[in-house]
Scaffold this active site. Structure first.
Site, PDB file in Angstrom:
ATOM      1  N   ASN A 157       3.509  -5.697   5.623  1.00 54.92           N
ATOM      2  CA  ASN A 157       2.439  -6.619   6.188  1.00 54.92           C
ATOM      3  C   ASN A 157       2.638  -7.960   6.842  1.00 54.92           C
ATOM      4  O   ASN A 157       2.007  -8.257   7.649  1.00 54.92           O
ATOM      5  CB  ASN A 157       1.422  -6.877   4.839  1.00 54.92           C
ATOM      6  CG  ASN A 157       0.837  -5.386   4.633  1.00 54.92           C
ATOM      7  OD1 ASN A 157       0.158  -4.863   5.327  1.00 54.92           O
ATOM      8  ND2 ASN A 157       0.949  -4.879   3.550  1.00 54.92           N
TER       9      ASN A 157
ATOM     10  N   ASP B   3      -4.765   7.871   9.767  1.00 49.16           N
ATOM     11  CA  ASP B   3      -4.603   6.492  10.472  1.00 49.16           C
ATOM     12  C   ASP B   3      -3.323   6.570  10.986  1.00 49.16           C
ATOM     13  O   ASP B   3      -2.842   5.470  11.661  1.00 49.16           O
ATOM     14  CB  ASP B   3      -4.665   5.516   9.454  1.00 49.16           C
ATOM     15  CG  ASP B   3      -3.644   5.455   8.273  1.00 49.16           C
ATOM     16  OD1 ASP B   3      -2.815   6.157   8.430  1.00 49.16           O
ATOM     17  OD2 ASP B   3      -3.941   4.787   7.271  1.00 49.16           O
TER      18      ASP B   3
ATOM     19  N   SER C  91       0.921  -1.236   0.019  1.00 55.10           N
ATOM     20  CA  SER C  91      -0.047  -0.117  -0.106  1.00 55.10           C
ATOM     21  C   SER C  91       0.618   1.279   0.061  1.00 55.10           C
ATOM     22  O   SER C  91       0.249   2.480  -0.557  1.00 55.10           O
ATOM     23  CB  SER C  91      -0.825  -0.007   1.353  1.00 55.10           C
ATOM     24  OG  SER C  91      -0.228   0.031   2.424  1.00 55.10           O
TER      25      SER C  91
ATOM     26  N   GLY D 225      -2.117  -4.430   1.059  1.00 53.24           N
ATOM     27  CA  GLY D 225      -2.278  -5.660   1.795  1.00 53.24           C
ATOM     28  C   GLY D 225      -1.478  -6.560   1.578  1.00 53.24           C
ATOM     29  O   GLY D 225      -1.641  -7.668   2.245  1.00 53.24           O
TER      30      GLY D 225
ATOM     31  N   HIS E 213      -0.151   5.513   6.988  1.00 59.05           N
ATOM     32  CA  HIS E 213       0.117   6.027   5.646  1.00 59.05           C
ATOM     33  C   HIS E 213       0.405   7.348   5.356  1.00 59.05           C
ATOM     34  O   HIS E 213      -0.129   8.331   6.049  1.00 59.05           O
ATOM     35  CB  HIS E 213      -0.927   5.521   4.740  1.00 59.05           C
ATOM     36  CG  HIS E 213      -1.283   4.019   4.633  1.00 59.05           C
ATOM     37  ND1 HIS E 213      -1.993   3.351   5.660  1.00 59.05           N
ATOM     38  CD2 HIS E 213      -1.002   3.089   3.902  1.00 59.05           C
ATOM     39  CE1 HIS E 213      -2.092   2.027   5.527  1.00 59.05           C
ATOM     40  NE2 HIS E 213      -1.377   1.848   4.493  1.00 59.05           N
TER      41      HIS E 213
END
Length: 231
Positions: free
Chosen positions: A124, A205, A56, A93, A208
């Site tokens: 991840n 968040d 991502s 992801g 990112h």
């Protein structure tokens, strides 16, 4: 390298990142980029073709595609007079195992052999607590594929979050320097260097980067890319 993480509020954000990178639909998410969705557009014959192959952080989660890392990297390189196309081959992801499974498919779908591959996977794996030994094995397999195809590589690394524990962090954080040395490839040790923990450069968040954060990252990585593309 772990000194970069104290401002990272990990307990709740680990869950957020897993959700943010999962590819599940949500109103504020960028569309997940699947390997089959990557557009194939031939670059200029006299230009360089760079493939940004990652998760991502490459795909551009939470930002417009014209604000993503690959797009902004291409823009920065062109501003320096370089004739280059940076192809976004990021998938939100994605783990190293999934990346290994799609790498050759992605390369085979390109209009020609790329001049450089940026490889940025493993975050991840860490967030899901996967065995660092397996992550390293998958990354080695990808680097073997790229080496066999005689494709130059720039590796962008990740660091383990503190709540993963000291033993896990020691094992995970050693992966990228070891691979860079073994395969003699340039390494940018921590993709989020200079932006993580700073609200000015991160999305809501706190995981990112926002467009301003992407620009900072690009400014740090672009010189590595330029050096690798130099004749």
């Amino acid at each position: 390298m772990a000194r970069h993480w104290p401002t990272y509020v990990v307990c709740g954000l680990i869950v957020q990142m897993l959700l943010g990178c999962s590819g599940e639909p949500a109103a504020n998410k960028a569309t997940t980029v699947n390997a089959s969705d990557v557009q194939v557009v031939a670059p200029k014959a006299d230009g360089n073709l760079v493939v940004a192959f990652g998760d991502s952080l490459y795909a551009g989660y939470g930002v417009a595609q014209n604000e993503s890392f690959p797009h902004e990297l291409e823009k920065a390189l062109k501003a320096k007079g370089e004739n280059v196309e940076v192809r976004n081959a990021g998938v939100s992801g994605e783990t190293t195992q999934a990346g290994l499974q799609r790498l050759e498919f992605t390369l085979d779908g390109l209009p020609r052999k790329p001049d450089l591959v940026l490889l940025g996977l493993g975050g991840n794996d860490m967030l899901r607590g996967l065995d660092p030994a397996q992550s390293e094995k998958n990354l080695r397999a990808m680097l073997d594929i790229l080496k066999a195809r005689k494709l130059p590589v720039v590796l962008t690394g990740m660091l383990a979050a503190p709540n993963m524990g000291a033993d896990y962090a020691t094992r995970f954080n050693a992966i990228y320097p070891a691979l860079a040395k073994a395969y003699d490839v340039p390494l940018y040790p921590f993709f989020l260097e200079g932006v993580i923990g700073d609200a000015r450069y991160m999305q809501a968040d706190s995981v990112h980067p926002n467009p301003a954060g992407v620009d900072i990252i690009v400014g740090k990585i672009a010189p590595l890319v330029s050096d690798k593309l130099a004749p």
